[in-house]
Scaffold this motif. Structure first.
Motif, PDB file in Angstrom:
ATOM      1  N   GLU A  68       0.806  -1.216   0.000  1.00  0.00           N
ATOM      2  CA  GLU A  68       0.000   0.000   0.000  1.00  0.00           C
ATOM      3  C   GLU A  68       0.841   1.269   0.000  1.00  0.00           C
ATOM      4  OE1 GLU A  68      -3.196   2.112   2.997  1.00  0.00           O
ATOM      5  OE2 GLU A  68      -3.032  -0.067   2.968  1.00  0.00           O
ATOM      6  N   HIS A  69       1.963   1.265   0.711  1.00  0.00           N
ATOM      7  CA  HIS A  69       2.760   2.481   0.852  1.00  0.00           C
ATOM      8  C   HIS A  69       4.056   2.452   0.049  1.00  0.00           C
ATOM      9  CE1 HIS A  69      -0.024   3.889   3.827  1.00  0.00           C
ATOM     10  NE2 HIS A  69       0.096   2.750   4.471  1.00  0.00           N
ATOM     11  N   SER A  70       4.244   1.420  -0.756  1.00  0.00           N
ATOM     12  CA  SER A  70       5.453   1.333  -1.565  1.00  0.00           C
ATOM     13  C   SER A  70       5.223   1.979  -2.922  1.00  0.00           C
ATOM     14  CB  SER A  70       5.856  -0.130  -1.758  1.00  0.00           C
ATOM     15  OG  SER A  70       6.168  -0.712  -0.516  1.00  0.00           O
ATOM     16  N   ASP A  71       6.274   2.503  -3.486  1.00  0.00           N
ATOM     17  CA  ASP A  71       6.179   3.088  -4.818  1.00  0.00           C
ATOM     18  C   ASP A  71       7.549   3.055  -5.481  1.00  0.00           C
ATOM     19  OD1 ASP A  71       7.671   5.170  -3.738  1.00  0.00           O
ATOM     20  OD2 ASP A  71       5.982   6.534  -3.627  1.00  0.00           O
ATOM     21  N   TYR A  72       7.657   3.608  -6.647  1.00  0.00           N
ATOM     22  CA  TYR A  72       8.905   3.575  -7.386  1.00  0.00           C
ATOM     23  C   TYR A  72       9.930   4.545  -6.826  1.00  0.00           C
ATOM     24  CZ  TYR A  72       6.321   0.548 -10.369  1.00  0.00           C
ATOM     25  OH  TYR A  72       5.586  -0.509 -10.821  1.00  0.00           O
ATOM     26  N   GLY A  73       9.535   5.384  -5.885  1.00  0.00           N
ATOM     27  CA  GLY A  73      10.477   6.267  -5.212  1.00  0.00           C
ATOM     28  C   GLY A  73      11.451   5.502  -4.336  1.00  0.00           C
ATOM     29  N   ASN A  74      11.144   4.227  -4.073  1.00  0.00           N
ATOM     30  CA  ASN A  74      12.032   3.392  -3.270  1.00  0.00           C
ATOM     31  C   ASN A  74      13.189   2.818  -4.083  1.00  0.00           C
ATOM     32  OD1 ASN A  74      10.376   3.682  -0.994  1.00  0.00           O
ATOM     33  ND2 ASN A  74       9.108   1.969  -1.613  1.00  0.00           N
ATOM     34  N   LEU A  75      13.167   3.017  -5.390  1.00  0.00           N
ATOM     35  CA  LEU A  75      14.199   2.466  -6.270  1.00  0.00           C
ATOM     36  C   LEU A  75      15.291   3.496  -6.551  1.00  0.00           C
ATOM     37  CD1 LEU A  75      11.920   0.724  -8.918  1.00  0.00           C
ATOM     38  CD2 LEU A  75      12.944  -0.281  -6.875  1.00  0.00           C
ATOM     39  N   THR A  76      16.462   2.995  -6.865  1.00  0.00           N
ATOM     40  CA  THR A  76      17.555   3.889  -7.249  1.00  0.00           C
ATOM     41  C   THR A  76      17.380   4.302  -8.707  1.00  0.00           C
ATOM     42  OG1 THR A  76      18.977   2.101  -8.043  1.00  0.00           O
ATOM     43  CG2 THR A  76      19.132   2.669  -5.688  1.00  0.00           C
ATOM     44  N   SER A  77      18.108   5.307  -9.123  1.00  0.00           N
ATOM     45  CA  SER A  77      18.073   5.735 -10.530  1.00  0.00           C
ATOM     46  C   SER A  77      18.532   4.612 -11.445  1.00  0.00           C
ATOM     47  CB  SER A  77      18.975   6.949 -10.742  1.00  0.00           C
ATOM     48  OG  SER A  77      18.485   8.045 -10.013  1.00  0.00           O
ATOM     49  N   ARG A  78      19.522   3.875 -11.037  1.00  0.00           N
ATOM     50  CA  ARG A  78      20.020   2.762 -11.838  1.00  0.00           C
ATOM     51  C   ARG A  78      18.937   1.701 -12.015  1.00  0.00           C
ATOM     52  NH1 ARG A  78      25.581   0.321 -12.487  1.00  0.00           N
ATOM     53  NH2 ARG A  78      26.080   2.389 -11.742  1.00  0.00           N
ATOM     54  N   GLN A  79      18.216   1.377 -10.938  1.00  0.00           N
ATOM     55  CA  GLN A  79      17.148   0.384 -11.025  1.00  0.00           C
ATOM     56  C   GLN A  79      16.042   0.861 -11.960  1.00  0.00           C
ATOM     57  OE1 GLN A  79      16.550   0.227  -6.805  1.00  0.00           O
ATOM     58  NE2 GLN A  79      17.529  -1.780  -6.623  1.00  0.00           N
ATOM     59  N   CYS A  80      15.700   2.132 -11.887  1.00  0.00           N
ATOM     60  CA  CYS A  80      14.683   2.680 -12.797  1.00  0.00           C
ATOM     61  C   CYS A  80      15.161   2.617 -14.236  1.00  0.00           C
ATOM     62  CB  CYS A  80      14.332   4.117 -12.406  1.00  0.00           C
ATOM     63  SG  CYS A  80      13.430   4.228 -10.854  1.00  0.00           S
ATOM     64  N   GLY A  81      16.421   2.924 -14.475  1.00  0.00           N
ATOM     65  CA  GLY A  81      16.984   2.826 -15.811  1.00  0.00           C
ATOM     66  C   GLY A  81      16.961   1.399 -16.329  1.00  0.00           C
ATOM     67  N   ASN A  82      17.186   0.453 -15.428  1.00  0.00           N
ATOM     68  CA  ASN A  82      17.142  -0.952 -15.824  1.00  0.00           C
ATOM     69  C   ASN A  82      15.734  -1.375 -16.239  1.00  0.00           C
ATOM     70  OD1 ASN A  82      19.867  -1.452 -15.536  1.00  0.00           O
ATOM     71  ND2 ASN A  82      19.681  -2.125 -13.420  1.00  0.00           N
ATOM     72  N   PHE A  83      14.711  -0.712 -15.704  1.00  0.00           N
ATOM     73  CA  PHE A  83      13.336  -0.993 -16.127  1.00  0.00           C
ATOM     74  C   PHE A  83      13.214  -0.749 -17.632  1.00  0.00           C
ATOM     75  CE2 PHE A  83      12.168  -1.374 -11.861  1.00  0.00           C
ATOM     76  CZ  PHE A  83      10.830  -1.696 -11.745  1.00  0.00           C
ATOM     77  N   VAL A  84      13.781   0.340 -18.096  1.00  0.00           N
ATOM     78  CA  VAL A  84      13.716   0.686 -19.520  1.00  0.00           C
ATOM     79  C   VAL A  84      14.469  -0.361 -20.337  1.00  0.00           C
ATOM     80  CG1 VAL A  84      14.343   2.399 -21.260  1.00  0.00           C
ATOM     81  CG2 VAL A  84      13.466   3.129 -19.032  1.00  0.00           C
ATOM     82  N   LYS A  85      15.653  -0.721 -19.889  1.00  0.00           N
ATOM     83  CA  LYS A  85      16.460  -1.718 -20.596  1.00  0.00           C
ATOM     84  C   LYS A  85      15.707  -3.044 -20.696  1.00  0.00           C
ATOM     85  CE  LYS A  85      20.799  -4.224 -20.204  1.00  0.00           C
ATOM     86  NZ  LYS A  85      21.955  -4.471 -19.356  1.00  0.00           N
ATOM     87  N   ILE A  86      15.141  -3.501 -19.606  1.00  0.00           N
ATOM     88  CA  ILE A  86      14.402  -4.766 -19.592  1.00  0.00           C
ATOM     89  C   ILE A  86      13.170  -4.679 -20.487  1.00  0.00           C
ATOM     90  CG2 ILE A  86      13.026  -6.291 -18.112  1.00  0.00           C
ATOM     91  CD1 ILE A  86      15.122  -5.644 -15.874  1.00  0.00           C
TER      92      ILE A  86
END
Length: 55
Positions: free
Chosen positions: A28-46
């Motif tokens: 409920e309280h988790s979001d993508y703000g908990n991820l690092t910039s690198r992890q977010c960038g890896n989302f795009v790569k994947i």
């Protein structure tokens, strides 16, 4: 176009599972703000790799 329209929740969770960070975006309280910039960038790569496999 909103962010949710770019990558659906199934793809987001697939990418998170691939990185081992799915637990950070669940709940409920988790979001993508908990991820690092690198992890977010890896989302795009994947997502791009997955899209290339489907075509």
């Amino acid at each position: 176009m909103g962010r949710d329209k770019v990558m659906n929740w199934q793809m987001k969770h697939f990418a998170a599972r691939q990185q081992g960070v799915e637990g950070l975006i669940e709940g409920e309280h988790s979001d993508y703000g908990n991820l690092t910039s690198r992890q977010c960038g890896n989302f795009v790569k994947i997502a791009l790799e997955r899209a290339n496999q489907l075509t």
